[in-house]
Motif scaffolding. Structure first.
Motif, PDB file in Angstrom:
ATOM      1  N   PRO A 288     -27.655  26.836   7.368  1.00  0.00           N
ATOM      2  CA  PRO A 288     -29.064  27.156   7.186  1.00  0.00           C
ATOM      3  C   PRO A 288     -29.246  28.144   6.039  1.00  0.00           C
ATOM      4  O   PRO A 288     -28.474  29.084   5.888  1.00  0.00           O
ATOM      5  CB  PRO A 288     -29.469  27.762   8.523  1.00  0.00           C
ATOM      6  N   GLU A 289     -30.321  27.943   5.287  1.00  0.00           N
ATOM      7  CA  GLU A 289     -30.530  28.729   4.084  1.00  0.00           C
ATOM      8  C   GLU A 289     -30.619  30.208   4.365  1.00  0.00           C
ATOM      9  O   GLU A 289     -29.987  31.030   3.736  1.00  0.00           O
ATOM     10  CB  GLU A 289     -31.817  28.252   3.406  1.00  0.00           C
ATOM     11  N   GLY A 290     -31.459  30.582   5.406  1.00  0.00           N
ATOM     12  CA  GLY A 290     -31.638  32.005   5.681  1.00  0.00           C
ATOM     13  C   GLY A 290     -30.357  32.655   6.151  1.00  0.00           C
ATOM     14  O   GLY A 290     -30.022  33.761   5.758  1.00  0.00           O
ATOM     15  N   ALA A 291     -29.613  31.938   6.995  1.00  0.00           N
ATOM     16  CA  ALA A 291     -28.385  32.517   7.535  1.00  0.00           C
ATOM     17  C   ALA A 291     -27.339  32.686   6.456  1.00  0.00           C
ATOM     18  O   ALA A 291     -26.551  33.615   6.482  1.00  0.00           O
ATOM     19  CB  ALA A 291     -27.844  31.621   8.652  1.00  0.00           C
ATOM     20  N   ALA A 292     -27.316  31.782   5.474  1.00  0.00           N
ATOM     21  CA  ALA A 292     -26.276  31.827   4.454  1.00  0.00           C
ATOM     22  C   ALA A 292     -26.376  33.070   3.592  1.00  0.00           C
ATOM     23  O   ALA A 292     -25.415  33.487   2.972  1.00  0.00           O
ATOM     24  CB  ALA A 292     -26.377  30.588   3.575  1.00  0.00           C
ATOM     25  N   LYS A 293     -27.544  33.691   3.571  1.00  0.00           N
ATOM     26  CA  LYS A 293     -27.738  34.869   2.741  1.00  0.00           C
ATOM     27  C   LYS A 293     -27.523  36.162   3.504  1.00  0.00           C
ATOM     28  O   LYS A 293     -27.707  37.249   2.975  1.00  0.00           O
ATOM     29  CB  LYS A 293     -29.152  34.845   2.150  1.00  0.00           C
ATOM     30  N   ARG A 294     -27.165  36.031   4.791  1.00  0.00           N
ATOM     31  CA  ARG A 294     -26.952  37.216   5.608  1.00  0.00           C
ATOM     32  C   ARG A 294     -25.473  37.341   5.888  1.00  0.00           C
ATOM     33  O   ARG A 294     -24.817  36.389   6.259  1.00  0.00           O
ATOM     34  CB  ARG A 294     -27.722  37.098   6.934  1.00  0.00           C
ATOM     35  N   ARG A 295     -24.922  38.533   5.739  1.00  0.00           N
ATOM     36  CA  ARG A 295     -23.491  38.733   5.963  1.00  0.00           C
ATOM     37  C   ARG A 295     -23.295  39.401   7.312  1.00  0.00           C
ATOM     38  O   ARG A 295     -23.688  40.550   7.495  1.00  0.00           O
ATOM     39  CB  ARG A 295     -22.890  39.604   4.862  1.00  0.00           C
ATOM     40  N   PRO A 296     -22.705  38.708   8.292  1.00  0.00           N
ATOM     41  CA  PRO A 296     -22.487  39.302   9.601  1.00  0.00           C
ATOM     42  C   PRO A 296     -21.365  40.328   9.552  1.00  0.00           C
ATOM     43  O   PRO A 296     -20.573  40.372   8.615  1.00  0.00           O
ATOM     44  CB  PRO A 296     -22.082  38.102  10.476  1.00  0.00           C
ATOM     45  N   SER A 297     -21.296  41.127  10.606  1.00  0.00           N
ATOM     46  CA  SER A 297     -20.226  42.114  10.693  1.00  0.00           C
ATOM     47  C   SER A 297     -18.890  41.419  10.905  1.00  0.00           C
ATOM     48  O   SER A 297     -18.824  40.248  11.284  1.00  0.00           O
ATOM     49  CB  SER A 297     -20.489  43.062  11.872  1.00  0.00           C
TER      50      SER A 297
ATOM     51  N   ALA B 293     -33.040  36.641  15.349  1.00  0.00           N
ATOM     52  CA  ALA B 293     -33.260  35.961  14.075  1.00  0.00           C
ATOM     53  C   ALA B 293     -32.555  34.606  14.051  1.00  0.00           C
ATOM     54  O   ALA B 293     -33.134  33.594  13.634  1.00  0.00           O
ATOM     55  CB  ALA B 293     -32.776  36.837  12.924  1.00  0.00           C
ATOM     56  N   SER B 294     -31.307  34.568  14.503  1.00  0.00           N
ATOM     57  CA  SER B 294     -30.569  33.302  14.481  1.00  0.00           C
ATOM     58  C   SER B 294     -31.139  32.306  15.475  1.00  0.00           C
ATOM     59  O   SER B 294     -31.214  31.099  15.200  1.00  0.00           O
ATOM     60  CB  SER B 294     -29.080  33.547  14.748  1.00  0.00           C
ATOM     61  N   ASP B 295     -31.595  32.787  16.645  1.00  0.00           N
ATOM     62  CA  ASP B 295     -32.221  31.890  17.619  1.00  0.00           C
ATOM     63  C   ASP B 295     -33.529  31.313  17.086  1.00  0.00           C
ATOM     64  O   ASP B 295     -33.827  30.125  17.267  1.00  0.00           O
ATOM     65  CB  ASP B 295     -32.484  32.628  18.931  1.00  0.00           C
ATOM     66  N   VAL B 296     -34.327  32.152  16.432  1.00  0.00           N
ATOM     67  CA  VAL B 296     -35.597  31.698  15.866  1.00  0.00           C
ATOM     68  C   VAL B 296     -35.342  30.710  14.731  1.00  0.00           C
ATOM     69  O   VAL B 296     -36.044  29.700  14.580  1.00  0.00           O
ATOM     70  CB  VAL B 296     -36.435  32.895  15.379  1.00  0.00           C
ATOM     71  N   LEU B 297     -34.317  30.973  13.924  1.00  0.00           N
ATOM     72  CA  LEU B 297     -33.970  30.067  12.828  1.00  0.00           C
ATOM     73  C   LEU B 297     -33.678  28.669  13.353  1.00  0.00           C
ATOM     74  O   LEU B 297     -34.205  27.667  12.848  1.00  0.00           O
ATOM     75  CB  LEU B 297     -32.765  30.612  12.066  1.00  0.00           C
ATOM     76  N   VAL B 298     -32.830  28.586  14.376  1.00  0.00           N
ATOM     77  CA  VAL B 298     -32.482  27.280  14.938  1.00  0.00           C
ATOM     78  C   VAL B 298     -33.692  26.651  15.621  1.00  0.00           C
ATOM     79  O   VAL B 298     -33.970  25.462  15.460  1.00  0.00           O
ATOM     80  CB  VAL B 298     -31.302  27.405  15.921  1.00  0.00           C
ATOM     81  N   GLY B 299     -34.454  27.446  16.376  1.00  0.00           N
ATOM     82  CA  GLY B 299     -35.607  26.917  17.113  1.00  0.00           C
ATOM     83  C   GLY B 299     -36.682  26.345  16.214  1.00  0.00           C
ATOM     84  O   GLY B 299     -37.201  25.239  16.457  1.00  0.00           O
ATOM     85  N   LEU B 300     -37.031  27.061  15.161  1.00  0.00           N
ATOM     86  CA  LEU B 300     -38.100  26.607  14.278  1.00  0.00           C
ATOM     87  C   LEU B 300     -37.609  25.577  13.265  1.00  0.00           C
ATOM     88  O   LEU B 300     -38.418  24.927  12.595  1.00  0.00           O
ATOM     89  CB  LEU B 300     -38.730  27.794  13.555  1.00  0.00           C
TER      90      LEU B 300
ATOM     91  N   VAL C 239     -40.999  33.916   7.501  1.00  0.00           N
ATOM     92  CA  VAL C 239     -40.205  34.861   8.302  1.00  0.00           C
ATOM     93  C   VAL C 239     -39.280  35.554   7.307  1.00  0.00           C
ATOM     94  O   VAL C 239     -38.214  35.030   6.955  1.00  0.00           O
ATOM     95  CB  VAL C 239     -39.417  34.147   9.410  1.00  0.00           C
ATOM     96  N   ARG C 240     -39.722  36.715   6.850  1.00  0.00           N
ATOM     97  CA  ARG C 240     -39.063  37.324   5.686  1.00  0.00           C
ATOM     98  C   ARG C 240     -37.637  37.774   5.975  1.00  0.00           C
ATOM     99  O   ARG C 240     -36.792  37.776   5.089  1.00  0.00           O
ATOM    100  CB  ARG C 240     -39.926  38.484   5.163  1.00  0.00           C
ATOM    101  N   SER C 241     -37.339  38.159   7.215  1.00  0.00           N
ATOM    102  CA  SER C 241     -35.965  38.568   7.508  1.00  0.00           C
ATOM    103  C   SER C 241     -34.996  37.394   7.404  1.00  0.00           C
ATOM    104  O   SER C 241     -33.789  37.585   7.230  1.00  0.00           O
ATOM    105  CB  SER C 241     -35.882  39.194   8.901  1.00  0.00           C
ATOM    106  N   LEU C 242     -35.495  36.169   7.508  1.00  0.00           N
ATOM    107  CA  LEU C 242     -34.672  34.970   7.351  1.00  0.00           C
ATOM    108  C   LEU C 242     -34.759  34.401   5.941  1.00  0.00           C
ATOM    109  O   LEU C 242     -34.045  33.454   5.606  1.00  0.00           O
ATOM    110  CB  LEU C 242     -35.118  33.885   8.342  1.00  0.00           C
ATOM    111  N   ARG C 243     -35.679  34.932   5.137  1.00  0.00           N
ATOM    112  CA  ARG C 243     -35.942  34.394   3.800  1.00  0.00           C
ATOM    113  C   ARG C 243     -36.272  32.906   3.882  1.00  0.00           C
ATOM    114  O   ARG C 243     -35.805  32.093   3.082  1.00  0.00           O
ATOM    115  CB  ARG C 243     -34.744  34.635   2.875  1.00  0.00           C
ATOM    116  N   ARG C 244     -37.081  32.571   4.879  1.00  0.00           N
ATOM    117  CA  ARG C 244     -37.444  31.179   5.115  1.00  0.00           C
ATOM    118  C   ARG C 244     -38.933  31.059   5.372  1.00  0.00           C
ATOM    119  O   ARG C 244     -39.574  31.984   5.870  1.00  0.00           O
ATOM    120  CB  ARG C 244     -36.694  30.626   6.328  1.00  0.00           C
ATOM    121  N   THR C 245     -39.484  29.897   5.081  1.00  0.00           N
ATOM    122  CA  THR C 245     -40.841  29.557   5.492  1.00  0.00           C
ATOM    123  C   THR C 245     -40.778  28.328   6.384  1.00  0.00           C
ATOM    124  O   THR C 245     -39.861  27.497   6.271  1.00  0.00           O
ATOM    125  CB  THR C 245     -41.749  29.271   4.279  1.00  0.00           C
TER     126      THR C 245
END
Length: 479
Positions: free
Chosen positions: A1-10, A151-158, A413-419
């Protein structure tokens, strides 16, 4: 997913995420959104959680990790699978070391119990009054982890073909307040019906909890209430136990700190005896995941009675119910008790009115999830752009709640960098509430390793509170 790819997890999230992905790949189980986000952030498009096939065997479903959803996914490409496997070897070692360290720190194994109470660090406790503490247990203390999971749950849900938002995100402080208001409505029968069941059967509940069903001397026990909210219904039991001088602790568990603080205020003003001579030994209000809270008691020799009231279990499908019950069974000891509320099938008109109240409180409760996403994920949902609908299907016993878009519009959803685009009349699934038959209840108990002790029903047979006993002399239902 685009938004997730730009986020670096711990690093820890990455290790555990790849551990889960390997397990899910082998078991052909749909990975959770958290696992998917971790994979996508490193591996790009190699993993698509929406590629699914037909069905899954019970054995495959049980191979899922605690974050993952029962079902089936297509396997990742060979290169991605090998990449996952290499990192999973590291993650397995890290997870095993962490579990060993946790067990060592607790002074015992997961399955057994020693003497004394659980060791929650004093820095994670707050004394609220006589015999009363607020405690923060596990990952829920870390707000950033909660936001990341949301954020990840909302990304998959929407991003799904049929958009949805997980119902757990209804319950921020405002959502908990609105739900408490719903329980006061004339149309909403479950709360007052279950309160009547508890009042009518408090003597029997006390007998089983204290061991007086098998002996002449009352033994100390822990009363654990999951998703307690304001705890009003349980108060009748607390008062009864105290008046009968039954020694016990009360542990109230909720994911909302605000709801527990409100409950603390109510308890202190309730007139319950918190004095030194009272048989109520301690009140522990835990901001925690349900199973995490139960596990904090695993070293006690006292019986545990877990209560899951309000037919909250109706928010789960069959697989989720058995997964939840399996985790509770594993966290408890042979002979411990589980008391669950089930809303039974009845006149569809009664059910429909309960979920479409004339005051619009249920609608506000469902729309509040959009406000929460605006605040915590920096989204720009317009609540006025959606309307709430709910209906009951008497064929399958499901009450379905949705938010329907009133017009075509786009949400960022700006924290995901997605619309996300919403078409006029498109619906977002927000909640399901199932209604059960007694045969369903007995099947769940049998399949998850419990023996049914008793069914407690109201006079109209609208609800059933079922008391089960953990049976660990049978085979582990989770294997």
């Amino acid at each position: 997913p685009e938004g997730a790819a730009k986020r670096r997890p711990s690093a820890d999230a990455t290790l555990v995420g790849f551990h889960c992905l390997l397990r899910c790949s082998v078991g052909r189980v749909v990975p959770s959104s958290r696992c998917v986000t971790v994979a996508a952030s490193i591996g790009g498009d190699g993993w698509d959680p929406r590629q699914r096939t037909a069905s899954s065997s019970p054995a495959a479903r049980r191979s899922a990790c605690k974050w993952c959803v029962p079902g089936v996914h297509s396997r990742p490409c060979k290169m991605m699978a090998r990449f996952i496997a290499v990192l999973a070897l590291v993650s397995l070692a890290a997870v095993a070391a962490a579990e060993e360290k946790a067990v060592g720190a607790d002074g015992g194994s997961v399955g057994g119990r020693g003497h004394g109470r659980s060791a929650v660090p004093e820095s994670l406790r707050e004394k609220l009054g006589p015999k009363m503490t607020l405690e923060f247990v596990g990952d829920l203390l870390d707000e950033s982890t909660l936001i990341e999971m949301m954020a990840s749950d909302v990304l998959v849900g929407l991003s799904s073909e049929q958009k949805y938002l997980p119902s757990v995100y209804h319950y921020d402080d405002e959502g908990s307040r609105l739900y408490s208001e719903i329980t006061e409505l004339d149309e909403y029968y479950p709360t007052r019906t279950e309160a009547a069941i508890l009042e009518a059967n408090k003597g029997d509940i006390a007998r089983f909890a204290s061991g007086l069903d098998v002996g002449d001397v009352a033994r100390p026990f822990h009363l654990v209430e999951l998703g307690a909210g304001d705890g009003r219904k349980t108060r009748v039991l607390l008062d009864h136990f105290i008046k009968r001088s039954l020694p016990f602790d009360y542990v109230s568990v909720d994911i909302s700190e605000g709801a527990l603080r409100s409950q603390a205020t109510s308890l202190m003003a309730s007139g319950l005896d918190f004095g030194a001579e009272s048989s109520l030994r301690e009140v522990r209000l835990m901001v925690a995941d349900n199973v995490q809270a139960i596990r904090t008691l695993r070293h006690s020799l006292d019986r545990v009675l877990v209560m899951f009231l309000g037919s909250s279990i109706g928010n789960f499908d069959d697989d989720e119910i058995l997964q939840f019950l399996g985790k509770v069974w594993q966290a408890l000891r042979h002979g411990d008790l589980l008391y669950i509320g089930f809303d039974l099938r009845k006149d569809p008109t009664i059910i429909s009115r309960a979920y479409n109240d004339s005051h619009g409180v249920t609608a506000a409760f469902n729309l509040n999830i959009l406000d929460r996403l605006n605040k915590q994920l920096d989204a720009n949902f317009s609540v006025d752009a959606f309307q709430f609908f709910s209906w009951y299907d008497a064929f399958n016993g499901y009450v379905t709640s949705v938010l329907q878009a009133k017009r075509d519009h786009r949400v960022a959803v700006r924290s995901l960098r997605r619309t996300f685009d919403f078409m006029e009349t498109e619906v977002v699934h927000t909640e399901v509430s199932r209604k059960f038959r007694l045969s369903d209840i007995e099947r769940y108990a049998e399949h998850s390793g419990f023996d049914v002790v008793s069914h407690f029903l109201d006079e109209k047979r609208w609800m059933c509170d079922s008391l089960w006993r953990v049976n660990k002399l049978r085979d582990d239902p989770n294997v």
